[in-house]
Design an enzyme around this catalytic site. Structure first.
Site, PDB file in Angstrom:
ATOM      1  CE  LYS A  12      19.662 -52.736  80.304  1.00  0.00           C
ATOM      2  NZ  LYS A  12      18.662 -51.892  80.358  1.00  0.00           N
ATOM      3  CB  SER A  14      17.181 -53.095  77.007  1.00  0.00           C
ATOM      4  OG  SER A  14      17.178 -52.037  78.017  1.00  0.00           O
ATOM      5  CB  SER A  45      14.963 -50.782  79.600  1.00  0.00           C
ATOM      6  OG  SER A  45      14.804 -50.821  78.150  1.00  0.00           O
TER       7      SER A  45
END
Ligand SMILES: [Zn+2]
Lengths: 500, 501, 99
Positions: free
Chosen positions: A81, A156, A180
């Site tokens: 990420k 997210s 997330s």
């Protein structure tokens, strides 16, 4: 499609370590897959082919030399990420303000991955600074859900989960502040784990909400997530909130769970996570999952956590408050975007103009909300009260875990919605995290594991399992048992259609 | 742009008003590393070379508290007779400023590690005043900005600024007094004496360099006046940029006279920050802020609470050295000093230096005489504090030793000290370099004596004839020939020996 | 009931150093009002007897030894700087006073 991209991380590791395939060809297969499908999925913001292949070749050299692999996952590539720093490799957090920034240091998670011989394929897309539930808040365009390219992949960490579902990577790292990791896992039919707060170092994780953020493993199977969990977890002296305790034996727990016996395990169903706002198919999928847990031998009871209904409002005070302070550093002085530096503006003006230009709407909204909640005169009513709710939620968990070993709930109240559907309705968007937020507020461990497809739309649903702090192993035992009983879900996803 | 403020005569000020002081002192700790990262904590260095992701505020970096800084904070608290918190946290003080990398300062807000203490301060005439301490808390320093362009290098008129973050994150302890009231005309002196006492205490504890000139000790002086007999405090101003002990006193006195003039004229004091101007001893207003500050404090989520166990606190208490004022009392007794002698020592700031010189082997009378007289004069002429002179007590002790053994005369000793102060090395190096040693080698002296006697045979005859006092002329000639480096008494002996008198 | 005015939002934007547009002010004022309405719910259960929780883990006294660790070189420190000069970060003229 290469077969290699269809294998689990555990299978790949086995083949690489026995010399059946090389780490380099494994990495290359995934790079090829990214090249083929990421134009549609847009899971990646940056692909580091060179870096990944170099790391893979180093693993191959070790194996050729007869050296033991650096870790059980050595040679198995991973998607990271874009909120974790990577030395010399772009790290944007999905924000325009960090476009082109090359961090001069590695996050602890990044360092551990490198030391474990895990090639990092690239950096995955995300809602800007991890604020969002759809990846639509990325300054670089949304990620699309491989199940339906017109729908959101969650957020997210939509990029990380989508990369798994699209077979672009066998492993991924996400971060979870209010869901997330778990919500994207649920809506892509992959596995995502938010470890106990303090279980994985936050050093180098660009902070959204420091007291809630936690990095964790993502995979297509519970065992893969467990293998990755053990690589990244453990005490880090660079993070003062890192827990100095042995890492729970999550791989053993996953293997034990996979044998399909949950006798002696008490499972609590949280009464408050149902009713209005929950999609019928999601609730029915959840009921089926609970029945399966019973069949596996678990004792299931209903428990009440009355304060969980206050979790969402508390979260939307605490997280924005902390983010308003955490994001203050993006001021155009030392790194990142700077606009209007034309000699006619003061430093203060350049700061304001750059922050206006560099931040998207959701970030601005939360920064202002947090600024408000911390202001003198409002602090007690908002931030102060939210912290009290946090105490109540922690107490609810403590009381529940007196009765049961784990708690279960749907991961999200609804299946993935259409891109654009909730962009202009922040409150509706926030409701996506209603089930996942309590674990962040209390610092507990939680997992989302695929629980089939919703009957009305055929889209993925996730089962959330929650365990007490430092008992992450329970997630893996229950998750692996359920996964074995339930059978694979992602297999039902056909080959990605050509670009829409 | 600065208008000269109207000032009231000081005697009138103290007749009509009661001053209230509040002093905030920032101390940079002399730990090896910064407050929250492992970067070296050292003064100077090339810009941005003592930095890391943490103190540069890079995205993702996290602070970790320096344990030694916490120990120093607790020790300072204990030395100031404070209570030590059982549990306290850091908070974030949020405001934007380019020299602050995170745009918040990690500081303690409503949970200081030490609180409710006091310090007894000795004034010039020996009177003791107790100053109550509100709190001592931990925080971090900011970076430094250099303003480029414009006339003065100051912030106003600059074209751009250059930032160096070497100082960012250096551990600071902020020590805040409770309002100091009832001091009347002595308020400025109390302010100076308080900061002096703090400096001495911190130096004795070896927790800070306490150099006001380098900014490792900084004082902000809050001053307000209220009409005589009133009990409600007036509006205060906060004066910053006070860089010496003397300036503390001047700044307070100036603000008192300025406030009084405004109040007497029916005006009101604006609550503001003012900057002390060393050149003329006045203060100037800072830029007025458009909006009231709202720092949006909240507990620092990246740092866990500090809960010093009582055992730890007691262990630290045992490491607190004798306080300077206690030591003074003991020294007065030990050295049998009159109050006046002690006051000379205290006023010149010599007491610890004398004690250290005695510890290094000198007699207290010799040590006292050097520090209070010659070195004190040197400090004055060199415009520095006695303690900041470039000579150590051990070096002074060495000079005293050389005088005692006859290797230096007092005159030569002063030259040696000058050399040390000028940075020429330690006393023995200065003696070597300047060739200052007393000529005690008899053969060299005898040659000079013989030469002088031969040059003045008539005088030699007089001496031989019993007029011993005539030897003075020969002594003078020898001293002249040896450039004063001979021991005059020994020269006299040799002359008498030579002439057989 | 309105929780927050447009002027207050403008003030918040200023505190947070964001030069938001007039149009954004209108949008944000409405949205923040709505959100504040929803989150104000926390007040219902936040009694005086409940201690606040600031940290998710019950840790105390986490300290670092006072030992120097390698940091960044000057070049690394300045590598991301929008502008640099003489080994320092170059920024536009600063208007405000130091705090
Ligand atoms: Zn540093």
């Amino acid at each position: 499609m290469s077969d290699l991209t269809r294998l689990t991380a555990a299978e790949l590791a086995d083949k690489i370590h026995t010399g059946e395939v090389s780490a380099a060809e494994t990495t290359q297969a995934h790079l090829d897959r990214i090249a083929a499908v990421d134009g549609d999925v847009h899971a990646f913001l940056h692909v580091d082919a060179e870096g990944a292949l170099e790391a893979a070749r180093a693993v191959d050299a070790d194996i050729a030399a007869g050296t033991a692999p650096a870790s059980p996952l050595a040679g198995v590539p991973l998607a990271l990420k874009d909120v974790l720093t990577t030395k010399g490799v772009p790290t944007t957090c999905g924000s325009k303000t960090l476009e082109g920034w090359l961090p001069p240091y590695d996050a602890t998670v990044t360092r551990r991955l490198r030391e474990a011989g895990v090639p990092i394929l690239g950096k995955t897309n995300m809602d800007e600074f991890a604020m969002g539930s759809s990846t639509e808040n990325s300054a670089y365009g949304p990620t699309r859900n491989p199940w339906d390219l017109g729908r959101i992949p969650g957020g997210s960490g939509g990029g990380s989960s989508a990369s798994l579902a699209a077979y672009e990577a066998p492993l991924a790292i996400g971060t979870d502040t209010g869901g997330s990791i778990r919500q994207p896992a649920a809506v892509t039919a992959t596995v995502g784990v938010k470890p106990t707060y303090g279980g994985v170092s936050r050093y180098g994780l660009v902070a959204f909400s420091s007291s809630l953020d936690q990095a964790g493993p993502c995979g297509r199977t519970v065992l893969d997530a467990a293998l990755l969990h053990e690589v990244i977890a453990g005490h880090d002296p660079m993070d003062a909130t890192s827990v100095d305790a042995p890492v729970p034996a999550v791989v053993d727990a996953a293997r034990q769970g996979a044998r399909g016996d949950l006798s002696g395990v008490k499972v609590g169903v949280v009464r408050e996570f149902s009713g209005e706002g929950y999609q019928g198919g999601v609730l029915r999928s959840f009921e089926t999952a609970v029945a399966q847990l019973k069949e596996l031998g678990a004792e299931v009871v209903e428990v009440s956590c009355p304060n969980f209904t206050y979790a969402l409002p508390a979260y939307y005070l605490i997280a924005p408050s902390e983010c308003s302070s955490n994001l203050a550093r993006f001021d155009a002085m030392r790194y990142g975007l700077r606009v209007a530096d034309d000699g006619s503006h003061s430093a203060e003006e350049v700061m304001s103009l750059t922050r206006e230009e560099g931040f998207g709407a959701e970030v601005k909204r939360r920064v202002m909300l947090g600024t408000y909640a911390l202001s003198s005169g409002y602090y007690d009513a908002y931030y102060g009260s939210a912290q009290k709710v946090r105490t109540l939620i922690t107490r609810d968990f403590a009381a529940a875990f007196e009765q049961v070993d784990v708690l279960v709930s749907p991961t999200t109240p609804v299946t993935p919605f259409k891109l654009g559907e909730k962009v202009d309705d922040p409150l509706a968007m926030y409701l996506n995290d209603i089930c996942s937020i309590p674990a962040n507020l209390a610092g507990n461990a939680a997992m989302s594991v695929p629980s089939g497809l919703s009957e009305e739309d055929g889209l993925p649903v996730g089962l959330q399992i929650m365990a007490p702090a430092l008992a992450d192993d329970r997630l893996y035992r229950v998750g692996a048992a359920y996964e074995a009983a339930r059978g694979p879900v992602l297999d039902k996803l056909g080959e990605l259609e050509a670009s829409k | 742009m600065t208008t000269t403020a109207e000032l009231m005569d000081y005697a009138e000020v103290v007749e009509r008003y009661d001053p209230v002081l509040g002093l905030e002192v920032h101390v940079e700790l002399s730990t090896n590393t910064k407050m929250f990262c492992g970067c070296p904590n050292s003064f100077g260095g090339d810009p941005n070379t003592h930095v890391c992701p943490v103190c540069l505020g890079l995205p993702g970096a996290l602070p970790v508290v320096n344990g030694t800084a916490v120990e120093s904070a607790i020790r300072i608290g204990l030395a100031l007779n404070c209570d030590i918190a059982e549990w306290c946290r850091f908070a974030r003080k949020n405001y934007f400023y380019p020299d602050m990398p995170k745009n918040f300062q990690t500081s303690q807000y409503d949970e200081p590690i030490a609180f409710d203490g006091y310090i007894d301060v000795v004034l010039d005439d020996g009177e003791v005043v107790r100053v109550d301490i509100e709190r001592a808390h931990m925080e971090e320093d900011t970076g430094k900005s250099l303003h480029v362009g414009g006339a003065t290098g100051r912030i106003h008129g600059a074209e751009h600024s250059l930032l160096d973050y070497n100082r960012a994150g250096v551990p600071l302890i902020e020590i805040v007094t409770k309002p100091i009231t009832g001091m009347g005309e002595r308020a400025p002196e109390v302010a100076r004496a308080y900061v002096t006492a703090l400096r001495d205490l911190l130096r004795a504890m070896d927790v800070s360099d306490v150099r006001m000139d380098q900014g490792s000790l900084r004082c902000d002086a809050n001053v307000s006046l209220m009409p005589k007999g009133a009990s409600e405090f007036g509006t205060r101003t906060e004066t910053k940029n006070v860089n010496s002990l003397r300036s503390v006193e001047r700044a307070v006195r100036h603000e008192m006279t300025r406030h009084a003039a405004i109040l007497a004229d029916g005006g009101s004091i604006k609550q503001e920050t003012r900057h002390f101007q060393e050149a003329d001893g006045t203060t100037a207003a800072g830029r007025t802020k458009e909006t009231a500050e709202d720092y949006r404090y909240f507990p620092e989520p990246d740092l866990v609470p500090i809960a010093p166990t009582r055992e730890w606190v007691e262990q630290l208490r045992a490491t607190i050295p004798e306080m300077p004022w206690e030591r003074r009392k003991r020294i007065q007794d030990d050295w049998n000093l009159t109050d006046e002698e002690l006051r000379d020592l205290v006023n010149t700031g010599a007491i610890d230096l004398v004690a250290a010189t005695v510890d290094a082997g000198a007699t207290q009378a010799d040590a006292r005489s050097w520090w209070v007289q010659y070195l004190n004069q040197q400090a004055t002429s060199r415009e520095t504090e006695l303690a900041d002179l470039a000579i150590t007590p051990a070096q002074v002790a060495r000079v005293i030793e050389l005088v005692g053994s006859g290797e230096l005369t007092n005159k030569l000793a002063r030259q040696v000290v000058d050399g040390v102060l000028d940075g020429e090395g330690d006393p023995d190096q200065v003696i070597e370099k300047r060739g200052l040693k007393v000529v005690s080698d008899d053969s060299a002296l005898l040659a000079a004596v013989d030469e002088a006697l031969a040059a003045q045979p008539d005088v030699a005859d007089k001496i031989r004839g019993g007029k011993v006092q005539a030897a003075g002329a020969i002594v003078g000639a020898v001293m002249k020939a040896t450039k004063g480096q001979a021991d005059a008494a020994r020269v006299r002996e040799l002359i008498l020996e030579r002439v057989g008198a | 009931m309105s929780n927050i005015s447009r002027d207050e939002v403008a003030h918040l934007a200023k505190l947070a150093r964001m030069a938001v547009t007039e149009e954004e002010l209108d949008t944000f004022a409405g949205q923040l009002d709505q959100i504040l309405d929803a989150v104000a719910k926390v007040g219902e259960v936040a009694g005086d007897d409940i201690p606040p929780t600031s940290h998710a883990v019950p840790l105390t006294n986490v300290f670092r030894p006072d030992e120097v660790r390698p940091g960044l070189s000057q070049d690394e420190a300045l590598s991301g700087a929008p502008a640099a000069e003489e080994g320092r970060f170059r920024v536009p003229r600063i208007l405000g006073e130091e705090q």
